[in-house]
Scaffold this motif. Structure first.
Motif, short mmCIF file in Angstrom:
data_model
loop_
_atom_site.label_atom_id
_atom_site.label_comp_id
_atom_site.label_asym_id
_atom_site.label_seq_id
_atom_site.Cartn_x
_atom_site.Cartn_y
_atom_site.Cartn_z
N GLU A 155 36.71 35.66 29.87
CA GLU A 155 36.14 33.95 29.91
C GLU A 155 37.22 33.29 29.72
OE1 GLU A 155 32.76 36.32 28.87
OE2 GLU A 155 34.51 36.37 28.21
N ILE A 156 38.79 32.98 28.43
CA ILE A 156 39.40 33.13 28.10
C ILE A 156 40.32 32.98 29.27
CG2 ILE A 156 40.87 32.30 26.79
CD1 ILE A 156 38.23 31.86 25.66
N GLU A 157 40.61 33.95 29.77
CA GLU A 157 41.53 33.86 31.25
C GLU A 157 41.24 33.03 31.93
OE1 GLU A 157 44.19 35.64 32.90
OE2 GLU A 157 44.14 36.50 31.14
N LYS A 158 40.38 32.55 31.90
CA LYS A 158 39.09 31.18 33.05
C LYS A 158 40.00 30.75 32.83
CE LYS A 158 35.68 34.15 35.19
NZ LYS A 158 34.03 34.12 35.47
N VAL A 159 39.94 30.44 31.39
CA VAL A 159 40.28 29.13 30.85
C VAL A 159 41.57 28.69 31.34
CG1 VAL A 159 40.28 27.16 29.20
CG2 VAL A 159 38.22 28.84 29.62
N TYR A 160 42.35 29.49 31.01
CA TYR A 160 43.68 29.61 30.56
C TYR A 160 44.83 29.85 31.76
CZ TYR A 160 48.80 32.32 30.99
OH TYR A 160 50.14 32.00 30.91
N GLN A 161 43.48 30.10 33.29
CA GLN A 161 44.55 29.79 34.42
C GLN A 161 44.24 28.66 35.01
OE1 GLN A 161 45.72 32.59 36.35
NE2 GLN A 161 45.41 34.12 34.51
#
Length: 289
Positions: free
Chosen positions: A162-168
Motif C-alpha cells: 500500500e505504501i509503495e503505491k503511494v510512494y510511486q
C-alpha cells in the motif's frame, strides 16, 4: 516515485553525478549472496524476538494490526551495551576540506570485504510521509543485530504494498535511494570509537563499529535532510503539534538539542477542551515555497 533505486550510465556523467566511489562500494554490498531481504515487519519482529538476549515483555504493542504485526505481539527489550548515545568523534563527512575521500574509500572497501563471511539483512523503508517528499532508504545490517533492524523498520514507514503505491506517485527527484551499510563488528585501531562515514551528496552512509540504534536513525535523517535541503526544503529536528481552536487551527514547532525537552513539550497533555494533534515528534521539513 521520489528517488531512483537503480542508477544508469547517464547518472554518472559529469552533468548528472549521482554515483561516487563511496556509493558504489556501499550499494554493491547489498547485492551480495550473503544478503537476505526482509519481506515484511512480521519477519523482522520474529527475528528480533528470537535473537539471543532479547527480552520479550508482557506489554502488548498498541495497534499491532495496523503495523501488520501478530495480534499478540509484545514490546521487545534489548541491551546494546556500554554506549547509549551517538558518538560525535566517529563522524566523517565526505566533502569537508579535511576529509581524504580516497583514504575512506579504502577503509570502506576493506570493511565490506571483511564482512563477506557474515549473513546480512536488507530492510527497506520510506522516509517522509507526504507525496511532495518521500524517499526510499535501504539498511544492510548483520545477523545478530535483529533488534536494531526491527527498530529501524518501525521508526520509519515499512515499504508495504500500500505504501509503495503511494510512494510511486510521489514527486520525482533526480536523486538515488538512500543506502546505509552497518557493521557493528568492525574494528580499526585508527578509529577506536567507530566510524560513521557520510557521503551526503550521493545519499549513502556507513556505520561501522557502533551498536547504538540512534546512529542508524540519525544517519538516515542526515541523508534525508541533506537531500531535502538540495531540493527546496528546510530540514528541522524537532516536534510539531496542532491546536484545534474554535475558529482555526494553530500549528506549533518545538526545537532544541537532543535531551532538551522537545518531546516533553510536544507530547504534553492539555485541558480536555483544547484538542491537540501530535503531527511529529522527531523530524520534519518545511517547503521554502
Amino acid at each position: 516515485m521520489s528517488t531512483k533505486s537503480f542508477l544508469q550510465a547517464k547518472d554518472i556523467e559529469p552533468e548528472n553525478p549521482l554515483l561516487s566511489g563511496i556509493r558504489t562500494i556501499i550499494e554493491t554490498a547489498f547485492y551480495g549472496n550473503n544478503v537476505e531481504r526482509i519481506p515484511n515487519l512480521q519477519t523482522a519482529y520474529q527475528l528480533a524476538k528470537e535473537s539471543p538476549g532479547t527480552i520479550v515483555t508482557d506489554l502488548p504493542i498498541m495497534h499491532a494490526e495496523e503495523f501488520k504485526l501478530p495480534q499478540d505481539a509484545k514490546i521487545l527489550v534489548f541491551n546494546d551495551g556500554k554506549v547509549v548515545g551517538r558518538t560525535a568523534s566517529a563522524r566523517r563527512v565526505i566533502g569537508e576540506l579535511t576529509i581524504d575521500q580516497k583514504k575512506y574509500e579504502g577503509i570502506l572497501r576493506e570493511a565490506v570485504y571483511q564482512s563477506r563471511k557474515r549473513a546480512f539483512y536488507h530492510g527497506e523503508v520510506i522516509v517522509g510521509l507526504d507525496n511532495e517528499f518521500s524517499v526510499k532508504s535501504h539498511l544492510l545490517i548483520p545477523e545478530g543485530f535483529e533488534n536494531n533492524l526491527y527498530s529501524y523498520l518501525l521508526n520509519f514507514q515499512f515499504a508495504t504494498d500500500e505504501i509503495e503505491k503511494v510512494y510511486q506517485n510521489s514527486t520525482v527527484y533526480d536523486e538515488g535511494d538512500l543506502y546505509i551499510f552497518c557493521d557493528p563488528y568492525w574494528t580499526d585501531s585508527e578509529h577506536p570509537d567507530g566510524l560513521v562515514l557520510f557521503d551526503p551528496h550521493h545519499n549513502v552512509a556507513a556505520v561501522l563499529g557502533l551498536r547504538y540504534f540512534g546512529e542508524l536513525k540519525k544517519a538516515t535523517l542526515t541523508l534525508a535532510w541533506a537531500m531535502a535541503n538540495r531540493n527546496g526544503f528546510v530540514a528541522c529536528h524537532g516536534g510539531m503539534k496542532q491546536y484545534s481552536l474554535d475558529d482555526r487551527t494553530y500549528t506549533m514547532a518545538v526545537f532544541g538539542l537532543s535531551g532538551s525537552g522537545k518531546s516533553t513539550i510536544t507530547l504534553a497533555k492539555h485541558a480536555e477542551d483544547l484538542p491537540v494533534t501530535i503531527l511529529h515528534d522527531d523530524a520534519f521539513i518545511i517547503s521554502r515555497k
